[in-house]
Every structure is written in C-alpha cells, then in structure tokens.
Design a protein around this motif. Structure first.
Motif, PDB file in Angstrom:
ATOM      1  N   GLU A 182     -19.347  -6.229  53.040  1.00  6.79           N
ATOM      2  CA  GLU A 182     -18.866  -5.157  53.922  1.00  6.79           C
ATOM      3  C   GLU A 182     -18.087  -4.107  53.145  1.00  6.79           C
ATOM      4  O   GLU A 182     -17.683  -4.326  52.002  1.00  6.79           O
ATOM      5  N   LEU A 183     -17.873  -2.974  53.784  1.00  2.00           N
ATOM      6  CA  LEU A 183     -16.981  -1.941  53.254  1.00  2.00           C
ATOM      7  C   LEU A 183     -15.573  -2.529  53.171  1.00  2.00           C
ATOM      8  O   LEU A 183     -15.230  -3.442  53.941  1.00  2.00           O
ATOM      9  N   ASN A 230     -28.920   1.814  61.989  1.00  3.65           N
ATOM     10  CA  ASN A 230     -27.945   2.882  61.712  1.00  3.65           C
ATOM     11  C   ASN A 230     -28.459   3.922  60.708  1.00  3.65           C
ATOM     12  O   ASN A 230     -27.784   4.929  60.486  1.00  3.65           O
ATOM     13  N   LYS A 263     -28.155  -7.719  60.614  1.00  3.47           N
ATOM     14  CA  LYS A 263     -28.211  -7.541  62.061  1.00  3.47           C
ATOM     15  C   LYS A 263     -27.577  -6.212  62.460  1.00  3.47           C
ATOM     16  O   LYS A 263     -26.428  -5.928  62.100  1.00  3.47           O
ATOM     17  N   HIS A 264     -28.335  -5.452  63.225  1.00  8.51           N
ATOM     18  CA  HIS A 264     -27.830  -4.173  63.740  1.00  8.51           C
ATOM     19  C   HIS A 264     -27.344  -3.264  62.619  1.00  8.51           C
ATOM     20  O   HIS A 264     -26.354  -2.545  62.787  1.00  8.51           O
ATOM     21  N   SER A 307     -22.375  -8.734  70.309  1.00  8.42           N
ATOM     22  CA  SER A 307     -23.296  -9.586  69.577  1.00  8.42           C
ATOM     23  C   SER A 307     -23.276 -11.032  70.022  1.00  8.42           C
ATOM     24  O   SER A 307     -24.235 -11.750  69.773  1.00  8.42           O
ATOM     25  N   GLY A 343     -23.534  -6.262  55.759  1.00  9.69           N
ATOM     26  CA  GLY A 343     -22.974  -5.385  56.809  1.00  9.69           C
ATOM     27  C   GLY A 343     -22.646  -6.215  58.037  1.00  9.69           C
ATOM     28  O   GLY A 343     -22.927  -5.812  59.164  1.00  9.69           O
ATOM     29  N   MET A 346     -18.481  -4.959  68.030  1.00  8.67           N
ATOM     30  CA  MET A 346     -19.759  -5.490  67.537  1.00  8.67           C
ATOM     31  C   MET A 346     -19.816  -6.993  67.827  1.00  8.67           C
ATOM     32  O   MET A 346     -20.840  -7.542  68.214  1.00  8.67           O
ATOM     33  N   ASP A 384     -21.055  -2.175  48.583  1.00 10.92           N
ATOM     34  CA  ASP A 384     -21.815  -1.101  49.207  1.00 10.92           C
ATOM     35  C   ASP A 384     -23.279  -1.521  49.152  1.00 10.92           C
ATOM     36  O   ASP A 384     -23.844  -1.645  48.056  1.00 10.92           O
ATOM     37  N   PHE A 385     -23.879  -1.760  50.328  1.00 11.57           N
ATOM     38  CA  PHE A 385     -25.252  -2.275  50.306  1.00 11.57           C
ATOM     39  C   PHE A 385     -26.254  -1.259  49.766  1.00 11.57           C
ATOM     40  O   PHE A 385     -27.397  -1.589  49.517  1.00 11.57           O
TER      41      PHE A 385
HETATM   42  C1  LIG Z   1     -23.467  -1.514  63.560  1.00 13.25           C
HETATM   43  S1  LIG Z   1     -22.458  -2.454  62.534  1.00 13.25           S
HETATM   44  C2  LIG Z   1     -23.227  -4.049  62.632  1.00 13.25           C
HETATM   45  C3  LIG Z   1     -22.261  -5.158  62.328  1.00 13.25           C
HETATM   46  C4  LIG Z   1     -22.831  -6.560  62.483  1.00 13.25           C
HETATM   47  N1  LIG Z   1     -23.935  -6.802  61.581  1.00 13.25           N
HETATM   48  C5  LIG Z   1     -23.216  -6.834  63.927  1.00 13.25           C
HETATM   49  O1  LIG Z   1     -24.405  -6.868  64.233  1.00 13.25           O
HETATM   50  O2  LIG Z   1     -22.316  -7.011  64.752  1.00 13.25           O
HETATM   51  C6  LIG Z   1     -22.877  -1.915  60.897  1.00 13.25           C
HETATM   52  C7  LIG Z   1     -21.960  -2.472  59.814  1.00 13.25           C
HETATM   53  O3  LIG Z   1     -22.377  -1.974  58.542  1.00 13.25           O
HETATM   54  C8  LIG Z   1     -21.207  -1.791  57.758  1.00 13.25           C
HETATM   55  N2  LIG Z   1     -21.516  -0.839  56.686  1.00 13.25           N
HETATM   56  C9  LIG Z   1     -21.743   0.499  56.815  1.00 13.25           C
HETATM   57  N3  LIG Z   1     -22.014   1.038  55.612  1.00 13.25           N
HETATM   58  C10 LIG Z   1     -21.982   0.034  54.710  1.00 13.25           C
HETATM   59  C11 LIG Z   1     -22.201  -0.028  53.288  1.00 13.25           C
HETATM   60  N4  LIG Z   1     -22.534   1.056  52.601  1.00 13.25           N
HETATM   61  N5  LIG Z   1     -22.092  -1.233  52.657  1.00 13.25           N
HETATM   62  C12 LIG Z   1     -21.749  -2.363  53.387  1.00 13.25           C
HETATM   63  N6  LIG Z   1     -21.534  -2.354  54.744  1.00 13.25           N
HETATM   64  C13 LIG Z   1     -21.647  -1.177  55.383  1.00 13.25           C
HETATM   65  C14 LIG Z   1     -20.201  -1.250  58.748  1.00 13.25           C
HETATM   66  O4  LIG Z   1     -18.866  -1.405  58.275  1.00 13.25           O
HETATM   67  C15 LIG Z   1     -20.512  -2.061  59.998  1.00 13.25           C
HETATM   68  O5  LIG Z   1     -19.707  -3.209  60.113  1.00 13.25           O
END
Ligand SMILES: C[S@@+](CC[C@H](N)C(=O)[O-])C[C@H]1O[C@@H](n2cnc3c(N)ncnc32)[C@H](O)[C@@H]1O
Length: 341
Positions: free
Chosen positions: A206-207, A252, A247-248, A160, A183, A156, A233-234
């Motif tokens: 983050e997780l 998902n 971002k990104h 990014s 995240g 990522m 946990d968002f």
């Molecule tokens: C596609 S990645 C994007 C990471 C970063 N924002 C970027 O653009 O490079 C999605 C991120 O969401 C985090 N994530 C997934 N579920 C989550 C949750 N329930 N609470 C917090 N973070 C979470 C994942 O660990 C991952 O790092």
C-alpha cells in the motif's frame, strides 16, 4: 406500478426523487457522522440529547433527524419528542457486521462529492476533473488528508466485508504459503484468507499512509504475527508471493496503468504463483445497476472504469498472464483467477 400504467406525474415524481436522493444521501452521511445509531442504543432520544452528546446545534440536529425519519432510518414520537431507530438505521451502526457507516461518510465525502459535481464537465472534457476539484488526483488527495484517507480505507472494508467473505470462500489456496494483497487498504481480504488457511502469512502492499495502519488493524483481528504492511508503489514494483490479490484496484485505473500493475505482479511471480482479481463485471447486455453506478465514480474520480471479461482478458494477456477461472459471486462481482502465460 407497471410502466404502462404510469402517468406523467409518476414519472415526474420518480425523476424528482432521483435528484433529491443526492441531498438525502448527505443527510445519511450526517446521521452516520453524528453516530445517531450508536446514541440510540440506550433507547429513544430527543434531538437535544443527541446534540448535547455530539456538541452539535440542537435545531439543525433535529432537522437532519427529521430528514432521517423521512428516509425511513428513524421514527419520531411527537408526544415525547424523541427519535427511535428503525432496523435500517442499524446499517449505520459502527459495530454492525454489515455496517455501512464508514462508507456513508467516505463515498459521498469531499474526495468523491467534489469531483462528482463536475461529472458533466468530465464527460465534455474526456477526462476526470479531480485535479480541478481537489487540487490533485484522489489518491494524492488522501495522502494529504489523513482523516479522510482513514475513513476511505474503513469504507472499503465496510463495502467489501460480504464480498470478501464470499471471495475467500471460493479461492482454493492449495499449498501456498504467502499471500500479498496489492492495494489492499487495511488488509481485510488478506486477513480473511489468512484466518481460513493456517499455513498462510499475508502482507499488504500500500501507499505509505495506508501501509502504516495495516499492522494495527491486523493486531485488532488477532493476526498481528501473520500480516505485515509493506509501503510501496504498485506502478514501480510488487514483492513476490505465492498468491496475489487485486481487489477493486484495476477499476481505478486506465488500461495502460492496469497493464503496468499486472506486469509488475507477473515479474515478481514464482513458478506456481497465482493471481486473484476481484472486480464487478459489466456484461454485453449492459452493466448491472451496481456496476453502472460504480462506473460513474470511476468516471468522475479516477481514470478507470468497470470492465467486462474480454477487457480483463486483454489486460491479462498484455501483461503475460492468462485467465484460468472466473467465479461469479454476489452483486455482479466475480473472482478472476490468473497465472503466468
Ligand atoms: C479502491 S481501493 C481498494 C482497496 C481494497 N483492495 C478493497 O477492495 O477494499 C484502492 C487502493 O489502492 C491503493 N493505491 C492507490 N495507488 C497505489 C499505488 N500506487 N501503490 C499501492 N497502492 C495504491 C489505495 O491506497 C487504495 O487503498
């Protein structure tokens, strides 16, 4: 060649190349994993030399390097039996400022490759088959496979880096003191903003398995005092901040989940807090090729999708937010600014 001059053979060759690209991409992944670019820093090497350094099978190493030469990553000197890098191989070097080494390893690693194989079944079933391919959804899978998770976060960051630089350059932080990357993986985005704005301190929600790495990464960037990793946990709660980055992440998730993330951000906002979403935008006239292909990964691996501006507006409004600005940056990415309604 112009479309009307092409014959059946040309079309056959084009489609054949599209199909074979899948195997070629696995060769790229193997070349990245064998650190071929780094080994060739010291000059041309034979497959045997690289195999010795990597403890890999020499004949098979030769075959994958030969494929790399066919793909334009390497050249082969038949007299000396050695391989040399082309400028393209530099992109697979871990130290390159425009490296895609981790991305090559993660984007087509098991977490995505295995669900990708089930794309036709996904479309028939109307839902991703990640649980069938991986035993769980992709993020839970990463939770159980720390090495792959580490590679994914690094991927990522690779992907990014140029987007983050451009996004950070168009975000006016004003008088904000705190920025939270929701995240935010290893915290590359928040680091860039904090580096550009001395009054800011940052955190990354983050997780657990990712949050644990944020402060180490920040220390490597000399920002150990200014960035913290927050496990959370968002979907449950988001800590308060002056600026939120997303971002990104929304791509998902399905609409219901996105509304939950955005509502949690909205609930923790203080007066004057702002949100900046960075995502690829698809357009009415059809997605750009980058967004359309990224959308395939969302289709087979997640419940999400790439969205157009009207879809983002609907999500924001439903969460009590409104869009205040949209700035197009590179490769169909945009920065979407929002505030509380
Ligand atoms: C596609 S990645 C994007 C990471 C970063 N924002 C970027 O653009 O490079 C999605 C991120 O969401 C985090 N994530 C997934 N579920 C989550 C949750 N329930 N609470 C917090 N973070 C979470 C994942 O660990 C991952 O790092």
């Amino acid at each position: 060649m112009p479309e009307d001059k092409k014959n059946e053979q040309d079309h056959f060759a084009e489609v054949y190349h599209l199909i074979m690209a899948a195997w070629g991409s696995q060769a790229v992944r193997a070349i990245a994993t064998l650190s071929v670019a780094e080994h060739l820093d010291s000059g041309p090497l034979s497959a045997q030399d690289i195999a010795e350094r990597e403890s890999s099978d020499p004949d098979m190493t030769y075959r994958v390097l030969r494929a790399g030469a066919a793909l334009g990553l390497l050249t082969y000197d038949a007299d000396r039996g050695t391989f040399s890098p082309t400028p393209m191989l530099g992109v697979l070097h871990g130290d390159s400022p425009t490296s895609l080494k981790s991305y090559a390893q993660a984007a087509i690693g098991p977490a995505f490759w295995l669900p990708a194989v089930l794309l036709p079944e996904t479309i028939t079933a109307g839902s991703n088959q990640a649980a069938q391919a991986l035993g769980s959804n992709v993020f839970e899978y990463f939770g159980k496979n720390p090495e792959e998770a580490q590679k994914f976060s690094a991927a990522m960051t690779d992907l990014s880096a140029p987007v983050i630089r451009e996004a950070a350059s168009v975000i006016d932080v004003g008088t904000a003191k705190t920025v939270l990357d929701v995240g935010g993986a290893h915290g590359a985005f928040v680091s860039e903003l904090v580096q550009r704005n001395q009054q800011l301190t940052g955190s990354v929600l983050e997780l657990a398995h990712v949050a644990a790495t944020v402060e180490d990464e920040a220390r490597k960037r000399g920002l150990g005092e200014r960035i913290t990793g927050v496990t959370g946990d968002f979907f449950k709660a988001v800590p308060a901040a002056d600026i939120y980055l997303l971002k990104h992440v929304l791509h998902n998730w399905d609409d219901v989940s996105c509304r939950s993330i955005l509502s949690n951000i909205r609930s923790s906002m203080r007066p004057g807090s702002r949100l900046f979403i960075v995502e690829m935008l698809v357009t009415d006239s059809g997605a750009s090729s980058g967004a359309a292909l990224m959308d395939m990964a969302m289709l087979f691996a997640t419940t999400g999708q790439e969205r157009d501006l009207a879809q983002f507006d609907a999500l924001l409004t439903a969460a009590g937010l409104r869009r205040t600005q949209t700035i197009s940056i590179r490769s169909s990415y945009s920065v979407i600014g929002a505030e509380a309604l």
